[in-house]
Scaffold this motif. Structure first.
Motif, PDB file in Angstrom:
ATOM      1  N   ALA A 128      48.333  48.121  35.394  1.00 36.38           N
ATOM      2  CA  ALA A 128      48.142  46.684  35.575  1.00 36.38           C
ATOM      3  C   ALA A 128      46.666  46.319  35.635  1.00 36.38           C
ATOM      4  O   ALA A 128      46.212  45.361  35.001  1.00 36.38           O
ATOM      5  CB  ALA A 128      48.861  46.217  36.838  1.00 36.38           C
ATOM      6  N   GLY A 129      45.907  47.062  36.402  1.00 34.21           N
ATOM      7  CA  GLY A 129      44.477  46.805  36.511  1.00 34.21           C
ATOM      8  C   GLY A 129      44.141  45.645  37.422  1.00 34.21           C
ATOM      9  O   GLY A 129      45.016  44.900  37.869  1.00 34.21           O
ATOM     10  N   PRO A 130      42.857  45.459  37.685  1.00 32.50           N
ATOM     11  CA  PRO A 130      42.413  44.413  38.629  1.00 32.50           C
ATOM     12  C   PRO A 130      42.805  43.000  38.213  1.00 32.50           C
ATOM     13  O   PRO A 130      43.063  42.163  39.071  1.00 32.50           O
ATOM     14  CB  PRO A 130      40.885  44.578  38.639  1.00 32.50           C
ATOM     15  CG  PRO A 130      40.644  45.983  38.173  1.00 32.50           C
ATOM     16  CD  PRO A 130      41.733  46.286  37.197  1.00 32.50           C
ATOM     17  N   ALA A 131      42.833  42.728  36.902  1.00 33.72           N
ATOM     18  CA  ALA A 131      43.145  41.372  36.454  1.00 33.72           C
ATOM     19  C   ALA A 131      44.526  40.932  36.915  1.00 33.72           C
ATOM     20  O   ALA A 131      44.745  39.750  37.223  1.00 33.72           O
ATOM     21  CB  ALA A 131      43.050  41.296  34.935  1.00 33.72           C
ATOM     22  N   VAL A 132      45.476  41.862  36.963  1.00 33.99           N
ATOM     23  CA  VAL A 132      46.826  41.542  37.416  1.00 33.99           C
ATOM     24  C   VAL A 132      46.916  41.610  38.937  1.00 33.99           C
ATOM     25  O   VAL A 132      47.456  40.714  39.590  1.00 33.99           O
ATOM     26  CB  VAL A 132      47.848  42.503  36.777  1.00 33.99           C
ATOM     27  CG1 VAL A 132      49.249  42.226  37.314  1.00 33.99           C
ATOM     28  CG2 VAL A 132      47.819  42.382  35.253  1.00 33.99           C
ATOM     29  N   LEU A 133      46.369  42.678  39.502  1.00 34.85           N
ATOM     30  CA  LEU A 133      46.546  42.936  40.934  1.00 34.85           C
ATOM     31  C   LEU A 133      45.841  41.916  41.815  1.00 34.85           C
ATOM     32  O   LEU A 133      46.207  41.763  42.986  1.00 34.85           O
ATOM     33  CB  LEU A 133      46.063  44.347  41.274  1.00 34.85           C
ATOM     34  CG  LEU A 133      46.862  45.485  40.626  1.00 34.85           C
ATOM     35  CD1 LEU A 133      46.263  46.825  41.008  1.00 34.85           C
ATOM     36  CD2 LEU A 133      48.331  45.410  41.014  1.00 34.85           C
TER      37      LEU A 133
END
Length: 402
Positions: free
Chosen positions: A223-228
């Protein structure tokens, strides 16, 4: 098996939430704000070219709340879906099979036909309206529909990636349907919470807990930071649901006058949060908006008792909420084609006149009706599809045991 999550007092299982007109109405309004935002972005000149009149600036601000409205969606989703996860763990009744069928039947019954509709509309647009700015990928529309090669976003691989919620992580959003980004985010949140709870307190030994942790970390890495960064927003609603019954009991002890003034103040806070987020969509403003939404949500755990004309309006919005997901999932490719027909080139976009604002309202009403019709063909059959899936899974499980 799972281990019960510590619950607030009283520890009795929360009642299954019935229709809440106020929260459903909030969901419907949020969906319409997204539609209005995209239509205005596609059909009207940019704000910098619209003039400095007070009414124009106000209307542009109100019609710029679409991205902020998605934050409201996330909080409400956390309340309903995250709340069901907490409830299942608290009563030691959470099961992946039933949870997965509930979530996937809800998502796929609309998403798969929406992807098919996007394919048809975008292919027709590329074939018949290829000279228009939208289907040429003009950068002026990059906040609404893709500015790069549209045909490259209509591949079978991209369609499958969107169906399996990999958009923005492994594949782009499908065709002109850039709104599908939020479904991938929600799918991640749906999986993160139960995996985290299993890793923390799940039964089945250290092996199963370790597996849950590995899956959780792998999903977060994907997911990465953009999603989390939106996960706390979703969790605000989930935590509100965890305390739903004590909150309901507390609200029932308040006077009608106190509730009225508190809800009015919270509504004003939510409006201010939407205003701030549309002015500057920063992480701080997003969290402020999420907090304001959660406060109003908590105050609306006990539904309002409006009657008369206000009650009928609230009831109508609540009924339409059953179509809000369909509206969200299909409106953008329809809006893109509509804009290509009405304003074929960027230079032909509308000035903010009274006639054009009325036209915007009319087109929004048509799209809302299309969303309602699409929901009747898809979304309204969710429970039936879920029951069929549950029956099939139970049948397979029974044959496996024998």
């Amino acid at each position: 098996m799972t281990h019960a999550v510590t619950a607030p007092d009283p520890v009795r299982a929360p009642a299954r939430p019935g229709p809440n007109r106020a929260l459903n109405a909030l969901r419907a309004v949020a969906a319409v704000l997204v539609v209005v935002y995209h239509l205005r972005q596609l059909l009207f000149v940019d704000a910098a070219d619209a003039g400095d009149g007070l009414s124009t600036r106000l209307l542009y601000a109100v019609t710029n709340m679409g991205p902020a409205a998605v934050v409201v969606f996330f909080v409400l989703s956390g309340y309903w879906v995250g709340g069901s996860v907490f409830s299942g763990f608290r009563r030691d009744r959470f099961r992946w099979a039933s949870y997965a069928t509930a979530r996937l039947s809800r998502l796929w019954i609309v998403l798969i036909p929406a992807v098919a509709l996007t394919t048809i509309l975008d292919r027709v647009g590329l074939a018949l309206l290829s000279g228009t700015s939208i289907y040429l990928g003009d950068p002026a529309y990059h906040h609404t529909v893709p500015a790069d090669g549209l045909a490259g976003r209509l591949t079978a691989g991209t369609a499958l990636g969107n169906v399996f919620f990999l958009q923005t992580m492994a594949v782009p959003t499908y065709g002109t349907n850039a709104s599908l980004w939020s479904l991938a985010y929600e799918a991640v949140f749906y999986a993160v919470l139960p995996l985290a709870l299993y890793a923390w307190r799940g039964r089945g030994g250290i092996g199963k807990r370790a597996l849950s942790l590995v899956l959780l970390l792998g999903l977060c890495a994907l997911a990465g930071p953009a999603v989390l960064k939106y996960l706390p927003v979703w969790l605000m609603g989930a935590v509100a649901a965890l305390y739903r019954e004590p909150v309901r009991t507390w609200l029932q002890a308040r006077s009608a006058r106190w509730l009225g003034w508190s809800r009015a103040g919270a509504s004003a806070g939510l409006t201010a949060g939407l205003w701030l987020a549309q002015a500057s969509y920063s992480s701080v403003n997003v969290l402020l908006l999420a907090a304001a939404t959660t406060v109003l949500l908590v105050l609306l755990v006990e539904d309002v008792g409006w009657t008369g004309v206000p009650g009928r309006v609230l009831g109508g919005l609540s009924d339409y909420a059953d179509s809000s997901y369909s509206l969200y999932a299909i409106h953008l490719p329809v809006a893109a084609m509509t804009a290509a027909l009405l304003t074929p080139h960027v230079a032909a976009r509308w000035a903010p006149t009274a006639t054009h604002w009325l036209a915007l309202a009319g087109i929004c009403a048509v799209l809302t009706a299309i969303g309602w019709a699409f929901a009747h063909a898809t979304e309204r059959h969710t429970d039936r599809v879920r029951r069929i899936a549950d029956t099939l899974i139970a049948s397979v499980a029974s044959r496996t045991r024998t």
